[in-house]
Design an enzyme around this catalytic site. Structure first.
Site, PDB file in Angstrom:
ATOM      1  N   PHE A  67      31.971   1.156  62.338  1.00  0.00           N
ATOM      2  CA  PHE A  67      31.183   0.860  61.145  1.00  0.00           C
ATOM      3  C   PHE A  67      29.820   1.525  61.232  1.00  0.00           C
ATOM      4  O   PHE A  67      29.169   1.484  62.281  1.00  0.00           O
ATOM      5  CB  PHE A  67      30.907  -0.644  61.027  1.00  0.00           C
ATOM      6  CG  PHE A  67      32.118  -1.521  60.948  1.00  0.00           C
ATOM      7  CD1 PHE A  67      32.758  -1.949  62.108  1.00  0.00           C
ATOM      8  CD2 PHE A  67      32.589  -1.951  59.722  1.00  0.00           C
ATOM      9  CE1 PHE A  67      33.866  -2.782  62.037  1.00  0.00           C
ATOM     10  CE2 PHE A  67      33.691  -2.797  59.645  1.00  0.00           C
ATOM     11  CZ  PHE A  67      34.341  -3.206  60.799  1.00  0.00           C
ATOM     12  N   ASP A  68      29.369   2.045  60.127  1.00  0.00           N
ATOM     13  CA  ASP A  68      27.969   2.421  59.995  1.00  0.00           C
ATOM     14  C   ASP A  68      27.213   1.100  59.813  1.00  0.00           C
ATOM     15  O   ASP A  68      27.799   0.072  59.484  1.00  0.00           O
ATOM     16  CB  ASP A  68      27.818   3.340  58.768  1.00  0.00           C
ATOM     17  CG  ASP A  68      26.374   3.668  58.454  1.00  0.00           C
ATOM     18  OD1 ASP A  68      26.067   3.869  57.270  1.00  0.00           O
ATOM     19  OD2 ASP A  68      25.550   3.710  59.406  1.00  0.00           O
ATOM     20  N   GLY A  69      25.908   1.128  60.025  1.00  0.00           N
ATOM     21  CA  GLY A  69      25.139  -0.107  59.921  1.00  0.00           C
ATOM     22  C   GLY A  69      24.635  -0.359  58.516  1.00  0.00           C
ATOM     23  O   GLY A  69      25.150  -1.215  57.788  1.00  0.00           O
TER      24      GLY A  69
END
Lengths: 293, 383
Positions: free
Chosen positions: B228-230
């Site tokens: 996941f990207d943040g």
């Protein structure tokens, strides 16, 4: 059969599009499903006009059927394959008969026949009127009709939300998808010989009905059709659903929408699909369907 | 009883499931023998209860109730490769397209970008079933497509061909699938259609758009890896807004100032949470080190500064990722290539494309400010 019992009242002043009664797809529906006859309770809304009844759960169905007929005739003014809706009523409510006739005219419904019958002769009335499909919210009557070989379906009612623009017919396909040899049908003590016979009897009339609906469906394109056929399997694996799809196709109907629930709860899906009628032989798979909202 | 009397069908209205009993206690009719579809039932369970009225699936297969399972809805265009058919649809219209599909009904489609992800979910499921035979806390994969049911036969033939364990599907015949997503308690929706994905996000359903990449690198077949990207994926896009409007320095200042203030949640937070719950089930049975689910945070934030706020937020939420990679602005491609996730979620097309170029399966989450101000690729950099 006592012909006195099979009395038809022809509703005057209603324009009928029927060209050929032998080709008509006759659908019988109980008059108290089309109109709200409950006098004992508080009326849900004030009557539309005096002597006119409020719409009941089957009302959107009737309107949607009418639209299909109109569109069919638009395509071909000489179209003979049309729906023909007749109402069934018991005789012991003479007051409501005139109200029904008035209401039919008031709402501009294309219903020309009101047939009287009672518990005992209701299935013979269905037969003598060549009814291809019987609709009700009463599961006992649905079962009774199915047992004598007349396809019968449940009126699915979510009052006020059903569409009037498109007739939506849903077939529950779990039993359609079983293969010809009954070994993979669910084994159950009460599947007796009679049961199997009645299934076969209704199956051939169902085949006829499906073929007719398929024929009507083909007159319209894939998009913006006034008639939409759906298939749902409730508790069977995907291959049963595919077999049901193929069987309907073999009978002449390509369904538009298909759902394989594999045990997921039905009611939320149904509330979204919003069919007008739900065909399920034996009503085995529609346990949590609210017939009336 | 006259014709006039109405008799409503028993309105259990969702509580019909009470008869099938709560999670894990259901006494369905599944046995331990292989049914005619080639699936073997997972457990030895005594036959009991009425078969005909059972809500469980006939033939010995056990399916979780949508509200107990982690429901992943995939569209046909991401599960399989359907470019040829898409072309027919675009060039010749819907009737020709359907005819084409029916003509090729017995030709299975090739795997699409979501295929490895779905296979990995099934691997996790079989291990969960072994450890917790009665539990409904599994992945439930549903095919949700706005294809017409004509295409249904070909799709199911393909599912059979690839031996996928997908029993639930919705073919909506052209109408929006969003309502069905909600009816199925969908935890994640993957589609090729950005519009549908945006609709789903607007309804609070985690969703991402997938694209068919030129090449796909091999991924693990024993461990599900989700990256996941943040910002604007796990977290809200608030910090990105600062960055876009006021620049990097202001961004750092803002993050430092608000280090102890939790970030708001983003669209994929719920999905990470669902994965975390399943991971805990493995930990409880002593499978922490070799857990078949592994999660990654891959963010442009820096470990020493802006990353702290991200970690604190995750911790406060009771969530964690197995690995957190703070790239401090460095390109994500090489890192992802090492991780080889089955799916990587990012809100910026720039990163999604960059990852895809290196063969990573990346999905775009069209959420937040980045959709209005897309990152321009620096033409001076080579890759």
């Amino acid at each position: 059969m006592n012909t006195d019992d099979d009395v038809k009242q022809f509703v005057t002043g209603v324009v009928s599009l029927q060209k050929d009664p032998s080709r008509a797809v006759v659908i019988a529906i109980s008059h108290d499903a089309v109109f709200d006859l409950k006098e004992e309770q508080e009326p849900k809304a004030p009557a539309a006009a005096s002597g006119v009844l409020n719409p009941g759960p089957g009302f959107p169905f009737v309107k949607a059927v009418q639209r299909v007929n109109e569109k069919l005739v638009e395509k071909n003014p000489n179209e003979t394959l049309l729906f023909d809706v007749i109402l069934l009523s018991s005789k012991d409510r003479p007051k409501s008969q005139s109200e029904v006739a008035n209401s039919i005219k008031h709402y501009g419904l294309e219903i020309t026949r009101l047939c009287f019958c009672n518990n005992e002769n209701f299935t013979s009335v269905l037969r003598s009127n060549k009814v291809k499909l019987f609709l009700s919210t009463n599961t006992d009557y649905i079962t009774k009709a199915q047992d004598t070989g007349v396809p019968a379906a449940l009126l699915y009612g979510q009052r006020g939300t059903a569409t009037l623009d498109q007739l939506r017919v849903l077939f529950i396909g779990d039993s359609l998808g079983f293969s010809e040899d009954t070994t993979d049908r669910p084994k159950d003590e009460d599947t007796g010989e009679d049961q199997l016979q009645s299934v076969q009897l209704t199956q051939s009339s169902l085949e006829d009905l499906v073929a007719l609906i398929g024929e009507m469906r083909r007159k319209f394109g894939r998009e913006n059709s006034p008639l939409c056929a759906c298939l749902m399997t409730v508790c069977s694996p995907r291959n049963v659903c595919v077999r049901a799809l193929k069987r309907l196709r073999a009978w002449g109907l390509e369904v538009d929408e298909a759902f394989c629930l594999a045990g997921a709860p039905q009611s939320r899906l149904l509330a979204h699909i919003q069919p007008h009628i739900l065909y399920d032989h034996g009503l085995q798979y529609t346990l949590d369907v609210p017939a009336l909202s | 009883m006259s014709l006039d009397s109405r008799q409503a069908v028993a309105t259990h209205d969702g509580r019909a499931d009470a008869s099938v009993a709560a999670n894990g206690d259901s006494k369905g009719s599944w046995g331990d023998t292989e049914d005619s579809y080639g699936h073997s039932g997972p457990v030895n369970k005594p036959k009991s209860g009425a078969v005909r009225r059972a809500r469980k699936v006939e033939g010995g297969i056990f399916f979780p109730k949508p509200e107990n399972a982690v429901t992943i809805a995939v569209s046909s265009r991401v599960l399989f490769r359907t470019e040829t058919e898409q072309k027919v649809f675009e060039e010749r219209g819907v009737e020709e397209y359907l005819k084409y599909q029916v003509e090729h009904e017995n030709e299975p489609f090739a795997p699409g970008p979501a295929f490895p992800f779905v296979k990995a979910l099934e691997t996790v499921n079989s291990q969960l079933r072994e450890l917790y035979p009665d539990s409904e806390e599994l992945f439930d994969i549903v095919l949700v497509t706005y294809n017409h049911a004509h295409v249904g036969v070909r799709l199911i033939n393909t599912i059979n061909y690839h031996n996928l364990f997908i029993e639930r599907f919705c073919m909506t015949g052209g109408s929006s699938p969003i309502g069905y997503l909600k009816a199925y308690h969908t935890n994640l929706y993957l589609s090729a259609d950005a519009e549908k994905v945006r609709e789903a996000l607007a309804e609070g359903i985690a969703a991402a758009t997938m694209f068919t990449p030129e090449k796909l690198i091999e991924v693990s077949d024993t461990q599900l890896r989700v990256a996941f990207d943040g910002d604007a994926v796990l977290f809200s896009d608030e910090s990105e807004r600062i960055f876009k409007t006021h620049g990097l320095d202001k961004f750092f200042e803002h993050e430092k100032e608000h280090e102890n203030k939790l970030l708001d949640h983003g669209p994929l937070k719920g999905f990470l949470e669902a994965l975390g719950k399943l991971q805990k089930k493995f930990y409880e049975k002593g499978h922490r080190l070799d857990c078949p689910i592994r999660t990654y945070l891959v963010t442009a934030r820096s470990a020493a500064s802006s990353g702290i706020r991200a970690l604190k937020t995750l911790r406060a939420w009771g969530l964690e990722t197995d690995e957190a990679l703070f790239l401090a602005g460095a390109p994500k491609g090489p890192m992802l290539e090492k991780i080889r996730p089955h799916i990587y979620f990012d809100d910026q097309m720039f990163h999604v494309e960059g990852a895809a170029e290196m063969g990573t399966i990346a999905a775009h989450v069209p959420y937040g400010i980045a959709q209005k101000h897309p990152h321009k690729k620096d033409s001076s950099k080579s890759k």
